[in-house]
Design an enzyme around this catalytic site. Structure first.
Site, PDB file in Angstrom:
ATOM      1  N   THR A  73       1.887  -4.636   4.045  1.00  0.00           N
ATOM      2  CA  THR A  73       1.764  -5.217   5.469  1.00  0.00           C
ATOM      3  C   THR A  73       1.236  -6.396   5.465  1.00  0.00           C
ATOM      4  O   THR A  73       1.520  -7.135   6.779  1.00  0.00           O
ATOM      5  CB  THR A  73       0.744  -3.925   6.057  1.00  0.00           C
ATOM      6  OG1 THR A  73      -0.329  -4.111   5.372  1.00  0.00           O
ATOM      7  CG2 THR A  73       1.354  -2.739   6.150  1.00  0.00           C
ATOM      8  N   ASP A  74       0.497  -6.875   4.695  1.00  0.00           N
ATOM      9  CA  ASP A  74      -0.360  -8.118   4.807  1.00  0.00           C
ATOM     10  C   ASP A  74       0.676  -9.421   5.137  1.00  0.00           C
ATOM     11  O   ASP A  74       0.122 -10.123   6.240  1.00  0.00           O
ATOM     12  CB  ASP A  74      -1.188  -8.326   3.451  1.00  0.00           C
ATOM     13  CG  ASP A  74      -2.397  -7.613   3.530  1.00  0.00           C
ATOM     14  OD1 ASP A  74      -3.022  -7.005   4.516  1.00  0.00           O
ATOM     15  OD2 ASP A  74      -2.968  -7.604   2.253  1.00  0.00           O
ATOM     16  N   ASP A  84       1.452  -6.579  -4.387  1.00  0.00           N
ATOM     17  CA  ASP A  84       0.466  -6.282  -3.252  1.00  0.00           C
ATOM     18  C   ASP A  84       1.046  -7.742  -2.285  1.00  0.00           C
ATOM     19  O   ASP A  84       1.033  -8.855  -2.938  1.00  0.00           O
ATOM     20  CB  ASP A  84      -0.810  -6.717  -3.467  1.00  0.00           C
ATOM     21  CG  ASP A  84      -1.766  -6.524  -2.396  1.00  0.00           C
ATOM     22  OD1 ASP A  84      -1.768  -7.191  -1.265  1.00  0.00           O
ATOM     23  OD2 ASP A  84      -2.805  -5.674  -2.276  1.00  0.00           O
ATOM     24  N   SER A  85       1.512  -7.497  -1.027  1.00  0.00           N
ATOM     25  CA  SER A  85       2.041  -8.677  -0.465  1.00  0.00           C
ATOM     26  C   SER A  85       1.336  -9.797  -0.141  1.00  0.00           C
ATOM     27  O   SER A  85       1.643 -11.101   0.289  1.00  0.00           O
ATOM     28  CB  SER A  85       3.089  -8.035   0.756  1.00  0.00           C
ATOM     29  OG  SER A  85       1.718  -7.820   1.845  1.00  0.00           O
ATOM     30  N   SER A  86      -0.162  -9.649  -0.427  1.00  0.00           N
ATOM     31  CA  SER A  86      -0.918 -10.942  -0.388  1.00  0.00           C
ATOM     32  C   SER A  86      -0.380 -12.155  -1.309  1.00  0.00           C
ATOM     33  O   SER A  86      -0.873 -13.143  -1.117  1.00  0.00           O
ATOM     34  CB  SER A  86      -2.413 -10.369  -0.438  1.00  0.00           C
ATOM     35  OG  SER A  86      -2.509  -9.555  -1.526  1.00  0.00           O
ATOM     36  N   GLN A 143      -2.656 -21.512  19.783  1.00  0.00           N
ATOM     37  CA  GLN A 143      -3.537 -20.539  19.197  1.00  0.00           C
ATOM     38  C   GLN A 143      -3.590 -19.392  19.927  1.00  0.00           C
ATOM     39  O   GLN A 143      -4.147 -18.168  19.396  1.00  0.00           O
ATOM     40  CB  GLN A 143      -5.085 -21.151  19.103  1.00  0.00           C
ATOM     41  CG  GLN A 143      -5.060 -22.264  18.116  1.00  0.00           C
ATOM     42  CD  GLN A 143      -6.416 -22.983  17.978  1.00  0.00           C
ATOM     43  OE1 GLN A 143      -7.467 -22.301  18.250  1.00  0.00           O
ATOM     44  NE2 GLN A 143      -6.460 -24.131  17.201  1.00  0.00           N
ATOM     45  N   CYS A 144      -3.164 -19.375  21.124  1.00  0.00           N
ATOM     46  CA  CYS A 144      -3.248 -18.231  22.166  1.00  0.00           C
ATOM     47  C   CYS A 144      -2.189 -17.283  21.663  1.00  0.00           C
ATOM     48  O   CYS A 144      -1.007 -17.652  21.573  1.00  0.00           O
ATOM     49  CB  CYS A 144      -3.303 -18.446  23.510  1.00  0.00           C
ATOM     50  SG  CYS A 144      -4.444 -19.643  24.109  1.00  0.00           S
ATOM     51  N   THR A 171       0.692  -1.249   0.019  1.00  0.00           N
ATOM     52  CA  THR A 171      -0.006  -0.153   0.098  1.00  0.00           C
ATOM     53  C   THR A 171       0.841   1.304   0.224  1.00  0.00           C
ATOM     54  O   THR A 171       0.366   2.305  -0.583  1.00  0.00           O
ATOM     55  CB  THR A 171      -0.836  -0.068   1.214  1.00  0.00           C
ATOM     56  OG1 THR A 171      -1.803  -1.126   1.047  1.00  0.00           O
ATOM     57  CG2 THR A 171      -1.823   1.236   1.388  1.00  0.00           C
TER      58      THR A 171
END
Ligand code: ASN
Length: 350
Positions: A96-97, A64-66, A285-286, A16
């Site tokens: 940022t993704d 786009d880093s995605s 997962q925490c 972005t």
């Protein structure tokens, strides 16, 4: 501009930060060097004077880093390794993704760094009113000129975080990154880049570059999945993920302190996958804290099957580490040993 050893290198990869409008929405823009220099020229003169000279290169196709894959991580590390000796520090501008994934991977590939590699990006394009791009890149340039910083770090929203400890945490807010299990390495205070003493890798790494730049290509197309457990996960589903020949390793995100459902069929699939030589690891997962596999009976199946503990690693750091270790011609035992060893401060010291 010619480069000198005291100048910085800025590598623009997309995201972005440099995006512009298109009929389909935001897309990576061109001409980033003149746009960046124009924006930096809007800073007050004293702040401009505080910035080191830099040379800018862009990757051939900013993305786009995605869309990034491990092959992009490899190409970026190669680019940094090629140019790093001619510069006092490197700034990478990245979307940022998947920025935290790239940061972790660079840390493993560029072990023993003796100068800063600072990754930044923005939630708003450079030219958008009120954009965070200018403040992020100003701080990144300042941290990248500090020779005391000797690791891959993320500079975002006024904080400097260890790359291999960071996660994107906000989808919209400017303050988008956190480092849940490691304190910030530094902060932007009163227009100054302040490094906190004793938190960096400079002593651990002893300034001895020992880059590892293995070929990630064979792993770039799904060889290391990330599997998040949910109540109702069935053995056939785990089997479909793990027993496919294309899968070489996997990260399991298990319950709390390191637990899995009490189901012998699930345990059987895990043991079979490890028996086939796959590198399996588990984290919680925490977002905060660590797994201690085997502390509860409900986690015993993991240790019985030979699943490695990811301790307090982020998912990004754990997957990138599995990719990194699997890309190298190492015996299984050595891969397992290195996974359990902190290589770049990505997990707690034993
Ligand atoms: N989709 C963007 C990217 O990761 C998001 C951003 O940079 N803020 O490239």
């Amino acid at each position: 501009m010619t480069s000198t050893a005291s100048s910085l290198l800025v590598i623009y990869t997309g995201g972005t930060f440099g995006m512009v409008d298109s009929p389909d929405g935001l897309i990576p823009g061109h001409d980033i060097e003149s746009r960046l220099r124009r924006t930096l020229a809007t800073l007050p003169p004293a702040r401009q004077a505080g910035l080191a000279d830099f040379r800018l290169i862009a990757t051939p196709t900013p993305i786009d880093s995605s869309a990034a894959t491990p092959a992009d991580w490899q190409r970026l590390a190669g680019l940094i390794a090629e140019h790093y000796a001619d510069h006092a520090g490197i700034v990478v501008i990245h979307g940022t993704d998947t920025l935290a994934w790239t940061a972790a991977s660079l840390a493993y590939q560029l072990q023993g760094l003796d100068r800063p590699v600072v990754i930044t990006g923005a939630m708003q394009p450079l030219e958008a009113p009120g954009s965070d791009a200018l403040t992020n890149v100003e701080a990144a340039l300042r941290f990248a000129a500090d020779p005391r910083l000797q690791e891959v770090a993320i500079c975002f929203a006024g904080r400097l975080l260890r790359g291999a400890r960071s996660r994107k945490w906000q989808a919209r807010e400017a303050d988008a990154f956190v480092s849940p299990n490691h304190p910030p390495l530094g902060e932007w205070v009163d227009d100054d880049a302040v490094l906190y003493p004793g938190r960096g890798l400079e002593r651990a790494q002893r300034g001895a570059p020992r880059f590892e730049l293995p070929d990630y290509a064979p792993l770039a197309a799904g060889a290391v999945p990330r599997i998040v457990l949910w109540p109702g996960l069935a053995a056939w589903q785990l089997e479909a993920w793990l027993l496919d020949d294309r899968v070489k390793g996997a990260l399991l995100e298990v319950w709390g302190g390191g637990n899995v459902p009490d189901d012998p069929r699930l345990a059987g699939v895990l043991a079979q996958a490890v028996g086939e030589g796959k590198l399996l690891a588990a984290i919680s997962q925490c977002p905060h804290g660590a797994v201690a596999i085997g502390h509860y009976a409900a986690g015993q199946a993991l240790s019985d099957a030979g699943v490695l503990s990811g301790d307090d690693m982020t998912p990004e750091a754990a997957v990138a580490k599995l990719v990194h270790l699997l890309a190298q011609p190492l015996p299984d035992e050595e891969r397992r040993r290195r996974f359990l060893t902190p290589l770049v401060g990505e997990r707690a010291a034993p």
